[in-house]
Scaffold this motif. Structure first.
Motif, PDB file in Angstrom:
ATOM      1  N   ILE A 146       9.320  -1.981 -11.477  1.00  0.00           N
ATOM      2  CA  ILE A 146       8.136  -1.325 -10.886  1.00  0.00           C
ATOM      3  C   ILE A 146       8.017  -1.649  -9.398  1.00  0.00           C
ATOM      4  CG2 ILE A 146       5.587  -1.329 -10.908  1.00  0.00           C
ATOM      5  CD1 ILE A 146       5.750  -1.551 -13.945  1.00  0.00           C
ATOM      6  N   ILE A 147       8.481  -2.853  -9.020  1.00  0.00           N
ATOM      7  CA  ILE A 147       8.423  -3.246  -7.601  1.00  0.00           C
ATOM      8  C   ILE A 147       9.161  -2.219  -6.729  1.00  0.00           C
ATOM      9  CG2 ILE A 147       9.161  -5.011  -5.933  1.00  0.00           C
ATOM     10  CD1 ILE A 147       6.991  -6.139  -7.529  1.00  0.00           C
ATOM     11  N   MET A 148      10.235  -1.675  -7.276  1.00  0.00           N
ATOM     12  CA  MET A 148      10.987  -0.674  -6.492  1.00  0.00           C
ATOM     13  C   MET A 148      10.116   0.551  -6.219  1.00  0.00           C
ATOM     14  SD  MET A 148      14.879  -0.826  -7.880  1.00  0.00           S
ATOM     15  CE  MET A 148      14.654  -1.306  -9.567  1.00  0.00           C
ATOM     16  N   GLU A 149       9.279   0.914  -7.211  1.00  0.00           N
ATOM     17  CA  GLU A 149       8.387   2.061  -6.995  1.00  0.00           C
ATOM     18  C   GLU A 149       7.322   1.737  -5.950  1.00  0.00           C
ATOM     19  OE1 GLU A 149       7.197   4.132 -10.529  1.00  0.00           O
ATOM     20  OE2 GLU A 149       9.062   3.597 -11.527  1.00  0.00           O
ATOM     21  N   PHE A 150       6.869   0.478  -5.935  1.00  0.00           N
ATOM     22  CA  PHE A 150       5.940   0.065  -4.868  1.00  0.00           C
ATOM     23  C   PHE A 150       6.623   0.237  -3.505  1.00  0.00           C
ATOM     24  CE2 PHE A 150       3.716  -3.411  -7.676  1.00  0.00           C
ATOM     25  CZ  PHE A 150       3.232  -2.408  -8.490  1.00  0.00           C
ATOM     26  N   GLU A 151       7.866  -0.197  -3.438  1.00  0.00           N
ATOM     27  CA  GLU A 151       8.605  -0.148  -2.168  1.00  0.00           C
ATOM     28  C   GLU A 151       8.782   1.284  -1.676  1.00  0.00           C
ATOM     29  OE1 GLU A 151      12.238  -2.509  -2.466  1.00  0.00           O
ATOM     30  OE2 GLU A 151      11.105  -4.007  -3.576  1.00  0.00           O
ATOM     31  N   PHE A 152       8.971   2.214  -2.608  1.00  0.00           N
ATOM     32  CA  PHE A 152       9.096   3.624  -2.193  1.00  0.00           C
ATOM     33  C   PHE A 152       7.873   4.037  -1.379  1.00  0.00           C
ATOM     34  CE2 PHE A 152      11.931   4.618  -6.066  1.00  0.00           C
ATOM     35  CZ  PHE A 152      13.078   4.578  -5.296  1.00  0.00           C
ATOM     36  N   GLY A 153       6.690   3.698  -1.886  1.00  0.00           N
ATOM     37  CA  GLY A 153       5.449   4.123  -1.236  1.00  0.00           C
ATOM     38  C   GLY A 153       5.182   3.403   0.070  1.00  0.00           C
ATOM     39  N   THR A 154       5.604   2.132   0.157  1.00  0.00           N
ATOM     40  CA  THR A 154       5.295   1.338   1.353  1.00  0.00           C
ATOM     41  C   THR A 154       6.402   1.413   2.408  1.00  0.00           C
ATOM     42  OG1 THR A 154       4.096  -0.199  -0.055  1.00  0.00           O
ATOM     43  CG2 THR A 154       4.614  -0.966   2.150  1.00  0.00           C
ATOM     44  N   ASN A 155       7.619   1.145   1.993  1.00  0.00           N
ATOM     45  CA  ASN A 155       8.717   1.039   2.961  1.00  0.00           C
ATOM     46  C   ASN A 155       9.472   2.348   3.175  1.00  0.00           C
ATOM     47  OD1 ASN A 155       8.045  -1.650   2.847  1.00  0.00           O
ATOM     48  ND2 ASN A 155       9.812  -2.256   1.621  1.00  0.00           N
ATOM     49  N   TRP A 156       9.420   3.212   2.152  1.00  0.00           N
ATOM     50  CA  TRP A 156      10.267   4.418   2.192  1.00  0.00           C
ATOM     51  C   TRP A 156       9.413   5.676   2.054  1.00  0.00           C
ATOM     52  CZ3 TRP A 156      15.283   3.451   3.338  1.00  0.00           C
ATOM     53  CH2 TRP A 156      15.750   2.156   3.124  1.00  0.00           C
ATOM     54  N   SER A 157       8.345   5.762   2.825  1.00  0.00           N
ATOM     55  CA  SER A 157       7.399   6.866   2.608  1.00  0.00           C
ATOM     56  C   SER A 157       7.971   8.228   2.996  1.00  0.00           C
ATOM     57  CB  SER A 157       6.089   6.587   3.344  1.00  0.00           C
ATOM     58  OG  SER A 157       6.318   6.518   4.725  1.00  0.00           O
ATOM     59  N   ASN A 158       8.822   8.275   4.027  1.00  0.00           N
ATOM     60  CA  ASN A 158       9.432   9.576   4.370  1.00  0.00           C
ATOM     61  C   ASN A 158      10.281  10.068   3.209  1.00  0.00           C
ATOM     62  OD1 ASN A 158       8.289   9.218   6.835  1.00  0.00           O
ATOM     63  ND2 ASN A 158      10.198   8.938   7.970  1.00  0.00           N
ATOM     64  N   PRO A 213       0.842  -1.208   0.000  1.00  0.00           N
ATOM     65  CA  PRO A 213       0.000   0.000   0.000  1.00  0.00           C
ATOM     66  C   PRO A 213       0.874   1.254   0.000  1.00  0.00           C
ATOM     67  CG  PRO A 213       0.125  -0.941   2.195  1.00  0.00           C
ATOM     68  CD  PRO A 213       0.869  -1.893   1.303  1.00  0.00           C
ATOM     69  N   ASP A 214       0.348   2.322  -0.588  1.00  0.00           N
ATOM     70  CA  ASP A 214       1.039   3.612  -0.513  1.00  0.00           C
ATOM     71  C   ASP A 214       0.710   4.192   0.863  1.00  0.00           C
ATOM     72  OD1 ASP A 214       1.788   6.286  -0.616  1.00  0.00           O
ATOM     73  OD2 ASP A 214       1.522   6.360  -2.792  1.00  0.00           O
ATOM     74  N   PHE A 215       1.657   4.113   1.771  1.00  0.00           N
ATOM     75  CA  PHE A 215       1.413   4.424   3.179  1.00  0.00           C
ATOM     76  C   PHE A 215       0.809   5.811   3.381  1.00  0.00           C
ATOM     77  CE2 PHE A 215       2.777   6.130   7.260  1.00  0.00           C
ATOM     78  CZ  PHE A 215       2.323   5.158   8.129  1.00  0.00           C
ATOM     79  N   LEU A 216       1.397   6.813   2.782  1.00  0.00           N
ATOM     80  CA  LEU A 216       0.917   8.182   3.019  1.00  0.00           C
ATOM     81  C   LEU A 216      -0.422   8.431   2.329  1.00  0.00           C
ATOM     82  CD1 LEU A 216       4.259  10.199   2.691  1.00  0.00           C
ATOM     83  CD2 LEU A 216       3.051   9.596   4.782  1.00  0.00           C
TER      84      LEU A 216
END
Lengths: 76, 510
Positions: free
Chosen positions: B75-87, A48-51
């Motif tokens: 594309i998985i890396m872009e998913f990871e940005f949103g989930t694991n690396w949101s800051n 999920p997109d956390f923010l």
């Protein structure tokens, strides 16, 4: 009668190309399976997109991120 | 440090590394093989000989398989940005958005149009137009990589932006500065040139296998001839771009250079370690020798890194503990100033919230004095700025050592192809066969140097990885790590089977 306009020829080019594929059909299946796994399973249930999901506005997101950054500051 | 589980940070890093390394199995072959396909087809169009057409079609098929296998894995890396690396995503979204959007648009139009002509267009469009499409795919694929590398280059050397304290985001101020940053350019030229080597060795490897099996001899010889020339030129070019990368590292990321050289005490005319075994007990600031065994070449590191003789090159100790004589600030001071920056930013936001404009402006002015050190405010101790030295040193030296092997491989195979003596030595053919696998090791090692070498930073000097992650449990990241590992290993096995089956069929199977 066959339509010979440019758009029709382009459409036929793609349709014939896809129809004549041999190995390409297997590769397309593989790509579709991969995309299905990525978007219908991984993205939907595990990434999920956390923010985007937890906050309504950009201001809330900015406040949350700043709060996180403050919490993670190393001790003085 | 409160509020972050370091296990989450580690697992998020492992997952990103796994995804990036998986993605990077396919990309260099695409970048290199696309140009080789264009060369083979150009020879066909110029000579009119059907054998070159068959050669071009065969390699194009393998190119297509590799492309299909690798497509979308990034594309998985872009998913990871949103989930694991949101800051991180929040803070740099404005900078990353532009290059990644351009990459997406270029890739889509390229794939939807010219890929189709390349694969569907034989005998249906003119020879000239088909050749043009093949060249556009080759050039376009490499330009597509440019935008990803510009984004990566910005993380290594953030430039052309300003921090907005209200939105807590880095915002782009100058697109051209981001695009033409020296780090981004060095990254692009070195990554593409080394990918040409990987593509060339892929052709040599498959062709050597055919020669060992006594099959498709003429196609294999001609393929080796073209791949050897391209590979040889690319290796020389990669040496130049690699040298430029090291020079840029010395200027913009001196700690990375010091780590991959195992270089602790700064000096003028620094020696380069051609071969060494790292002393695992060595710590920054102590007096132990960094190496158990080493072979050094005097003066070369200093000369290469500073483009001159008699220049000082800072080592790990100088960067950690400072060097007043050379104007290097100790990391402890940077950490202190970073903490001050975060405190002033907090005071600014609180004053603004309470409507005290004068206090807000005063805090903002103070914040700006230390803003460039903000990332250091998340580090615990000065030694935290040192990346893993042994891993960087061995990865870097593996990459450089193998590039020398590749140079020899290209020379030997070019000579054999020109003199038509390729079949005379099975040892040489075996070397050719394994060279592609060595190229993959070198290519992955290069990315280890690039990414592990910049630790602890997600964005150099601005945001360390421990402040960049989302505050989620390590368990959820572990779950997706193993899920990804299982699913993509299964896909990789299926994909390798398709590739090897096609190679076994040979050009007749195309």
């Amino acid at each position: 009668m066959m339509n010979n306009s440019r758009p029709a020829r382009i459409v036929r080019f793609y349709l014939d190309g896809f129809r004549r594929m041999t190995l390409g059909k297997t590769l397309w299946k593989l790509i579709l399976i991969k995309l299905l796994i990525m978007f219908a399973i991984l993205k939907l249930f595990f990434f999920p997109d956390f923010l985007a999901e937890n906050f309504q506005t950009d201001q809330q997101r900015a406040d949350h991120v700043f709060g996180q950054l403050r919490q993670r500051q190393s001790p003085q | 440090m409160d509020g972050v589980d370091l296990a989450t940070v580690d697992w998020a890093r492992y997952q990103f590394a796994l995804t990036a390394m998986y993605h990077w199995l396919f990309v260099p072959i695409t970048l290199g093989l696309s140009f080789l396909c264009a060369f083979f087809e150009t020879i066909y169009v110029r000579t009119g000989k059907e054998e070159w057409k068959n050669t071009a079609k065969f390699w194009m098929t393998l190119f297509g398989i590799n492309f299909a296998v690798g497509v979308a894995t990034g594309i998985i890396m872009e998913f990871e940005f949103g989930t694991n690396w949101s800051n991180y995503s929040w803070m740099v979204g404005d900078i990353f958005g532009a290059p990644l959007a351009i990459e997406g648009i270029v890739a889509f139009f390229l794939e939807a149009t010219f890929f189709a002509v390349m694969f569907f267009g034989w005998n249906r469009v003119s020879k000239g137009f088909h050749l043009l499409a093949t060249w556009i795919v080759a050039i376009g694929s490499n330009l597509s990589a440019l935008w990803i590398l510009v984004a990566n280059g910005w993380m290594q050397y953030p430039t052309g932006m300003a921090f907005n304290p209200d939105t807590v985001r880095y915002e782009m101020q100058n697109f051209w500065e981001v695009l033409f940053s020296p780090v981004a350019m060095a990254k692009f030229t070195h990554t593409t040139s080394t990918s040409f080597i990987v593509g060339s060795l892929f052709v040599i490897s498959v062709s050597s296998w055919y020669l060992l099996k006594g099959r498709h001899l003429e196609m294999a010889r001609k393929s080796i001839l073209v791949a050897s020339v391209f590979g040889l030129i690319s290796t020389v070019y990669a040496g130049i771009t690699g040298d430029q990368s090291a020079y840029v590292n010395a200027d913009k990321q001196p700690m990375k250079l010091a780590a991959y050289e195992g270089y602790y005490k700064g000096e003028t005319n620094a020696d380069i370690v051609a071969f060494g075994i790292i002393n695992r007990d060595k710590k920054p600031g102590d007096n132990q020798d960094p190496f158990v065994v080493s072979i050094k070449i005097p003066g070369i590191l200093g000369m290469m890194a500073t483009r001159g003789f008699g220049n000082f090159l800072p080592g790990i100790d100088d960067l950690v503990y400072g060097n007043a004589e050379r104007g290097l600030l100790p990391a402890a001071d940077k950490i202190s100033r970073g903490r001050q920056a975060i405190n002033d930013l907090t005071a600014y936001k609180e004053a603004k919230k309470s409507g005290d404009q004068a206090a807000a402006e005063a805090s903002l002015t103070k914040f700006k004095e230390n803003q460039s050190f903000m990332g250091y405010g998340y580090l615990q101790k000065p030694e935290d700025i040192v990346p893993p030295v042994a891993l960087n040193f061995y990865a870097f030296h593996t990459m450089v050592g193998l590039s020398v092997v590749f140079l020899l491989v290209f020379v030997i195979f070019l000579r054999g192809a020109v003199k038509n003596t390729l079949m005379s030595s099975h040892v040489r053919l075996f070397l050719g066969f394994i060279s592609f696998f060595l190229a993959m090791i070198a290519s992955q090692a290069g990315w280890i140097v690039a990414e592990v070498g910049r630790q602890p930073w997600a964005i150099q000097d601005m945001l360390p990885v421990n402040a960049a992650t989302t505050n989620i449990g390590a368990g959820s990241v572990q779950t997706t790590f193993f899920l990804f590992l299982i699913i993509f290993t299964a896909l990789l096995v299926a994909e390798i089977r398709i590739m090897t089956k096609q190679i076994q069929h040979g050009p007749e199977g195309v």
